[in-house]
Design a protein around this motif. Structure first.
Motif, short mmCIF file in Angstrom:
data_model
loop_
_atom_site.label_atom_id
_atom_site.label_comp_id
_atom_site.label_asym_id
_atom_site.label_seq_id
_atom_site.Cartn_x
_atom_site.Cartn_y
_atom_site.Cartn_z
N LEU A 176 0.83 -1.21 0.00
CA LEU A 176 0.00 0.00 0.00
C LEU A 176 0.86 1.25 0.00
O LEU A 176 0.50 2.26 -0.63
N VAL A 177 1.97 1.20 0.69
CA VAL A 177 2.91 2.32 0.65
C VAL A 177 3.39 2.55 -0.78
O VAL A 177 3.49 3.68 -1.26
N ALA A 178 3.68 1.45 -1.48
CA ALA A 178 4.15 1.55 -2.86
C ALA A 178 3.10 2.16 -3.78
O ALA A 178 3.42 2.80 -4.79
N LEU A 179 1.82 1.99 -3.44
CA LEU A 179 0.74 2.53 -4.25
C LEU A 179 0.45 4.00 -3.96
O LEU A 179 -0.22 4.68 -4.75
N TYR A 180 0.96 4.51 -2.86
CA TYR A 180 0.57 5.85 -2.40
C TYR A 180 0.84 6.92 -3.47
O TYR A 180 -0.03 7.74 -3.78
N ASP A 181 2.02 6.92 -4.04
CA ASP A 181 2.35 7.94 -5.03
C ASP A 181 1.60 7.75 -6.33
O ASP A 181 1.32 8.72 -7.05
N VAL A 182 1.26 6.50 -6.66
CA VAL A 182 0.45 6.25 -7.86
C VAL A 182 -0.93 6.87 -7.69
O VAL A 182 -1.48 7.46 -8.64
N LEU A 183 -1.47 6.76 -6.49
CA LEU A 183 -2.81 7.28 -6.22
C LEU A 183 -2.81 8.76 -5.90
O LEU A 183 -3.85 9.43 -5.99
N ASN A 184 -1.66 9.31 -5.51
CA ASN A 184 -1.56 10.71 -5.11
C ASN A 184 -0.37 11.38 -5.82
O ASN A 184 0.61 11.76 -5.19
N PRO A 185 -0.46 11.54 -7.13
CA PRO A 185 0.67 12.09 -7.89
C PRO A 185 0.75 13.61 -7.77
O PRO A 185 -0.12 14.26 -7.18
N PHE A 186 1.81 14.16 -8.35
CA PHE A 186 1.96 15.62 -8.47
C PHE A 186 0.73 16.16 -9.17
O PHE A 186 0.36 15.70 -10.24
#
Length: 248
Positions: A8-18
């Motif tokens: 889930l940590v690995a998905l965080y940036d995918v779900l919350n991008p710039f």
């Protein structure tokens, strides 16, 4: 905790991008020397600020999120602290303190929220500011917390496909309590090396009105508050999805 699982940590940036919110805070920070990112998560904003020459302190209670933050480009230029607002007396005076990603809504208890704002006020040098956003309860975001209304498929860093959606819990009633609970589901599609699997985690958020947020900021010692209803700095209206505060 939601982000104890490394998948889930690995998905965080995918779900919350710039996005537009990141650009808003970067613009706001242009003249700031020292910036504190309270609830910095995986450090996307903190590292971008460091890249632009700011002195940055990132604070987050999750060691897993900070582990990702430290490995980002420019991550070695940021001071990372595992903790919460209780760490603020030790970071030095800030020109700007930000709480992004709707961190303000994680504080379910008004006393805890006020305590954090007071700690922030003490940490900010004269003339400095705090900035954060909170979902506008008038927009009733919880009505879209259904599989049909929130489902999206994303590609995880390992190349697998994940369907993510939210489902609102029956209690509490957000209209009468100002709180809403929901379960986020992460459905990992099967791959040759891993079976199909769904992970779920329940969270609760506090929805405060503009008047409630303003009262907390005033009680914390902030004298001037600028309000925006979206990331383009439009004024707040009943249709605004966000309540964005910049207080001094």
């Amino acid at each position: 905790m939601l982000y104890d699982d490394p998948r889930l940590v690995a998905l965080y940036d995918v779900l919350n991008p710039f996005s537009a919110d990141t650009a808003f805070y970067l613009e706001l920070a242009q003249s700031a020397g020292h910036i504190v990112d309270l609830g910095c998560g995986t450090g996307l904003l903190a590292c971008e600020l460091a890249k632009r020459g700011h002195r940055v302190t990132g604070i987050d209670p999750s060691p897993q999120m900070l582990r990702v933050a430290r490995t980002r480009p420019e991550g070695d230029k940021v001071t990372w602290i595992e903790g919460d607002a209780s760490a603020l007396p030790f970071v030095g005076a800030a020109d700007l303190l930000v709480m992004t990603g709707h961190v303000a809504q994680v504080f379910l208890d008004d006393a805890a929220f006020l305590s954090t704002l007071r700690a922030a006020r003490r940490a900010i040098r004269p003339g400095g500011a705090i900035a954060f956003e909170s979902r506008n309860p008038a927009a009733r975001a919880w009505e879209n917390w259904t599989r049909a209304g929130s489902s999206r498929r994303v590609e995880a860093p390992d190349g697998s496909t994940v369907e993510v959606w939210q489902e609102r819990c029956a209690e509490p009633d957000p209209v009468s309590t100002g709180r809403a609970a929901f379960t986020t589901h992460y459905h990992f599609m099967p791959t040759p090396g891993a079976p199909e699997e769904t992970l779920s985690a329940t969270s609760e958020l506090r929805f405060r009105t503009l008047d409630e947020l303003a009262r907390s900021l005033t009680d914390a010692g902030f004298a001037k508050i600028d309000w925006y209803g979206d990331w383009n700095r439009a004024p707040v209206s009943p249709a605004s999805r966000e309540l964005i505060a910049v207080a001094r």
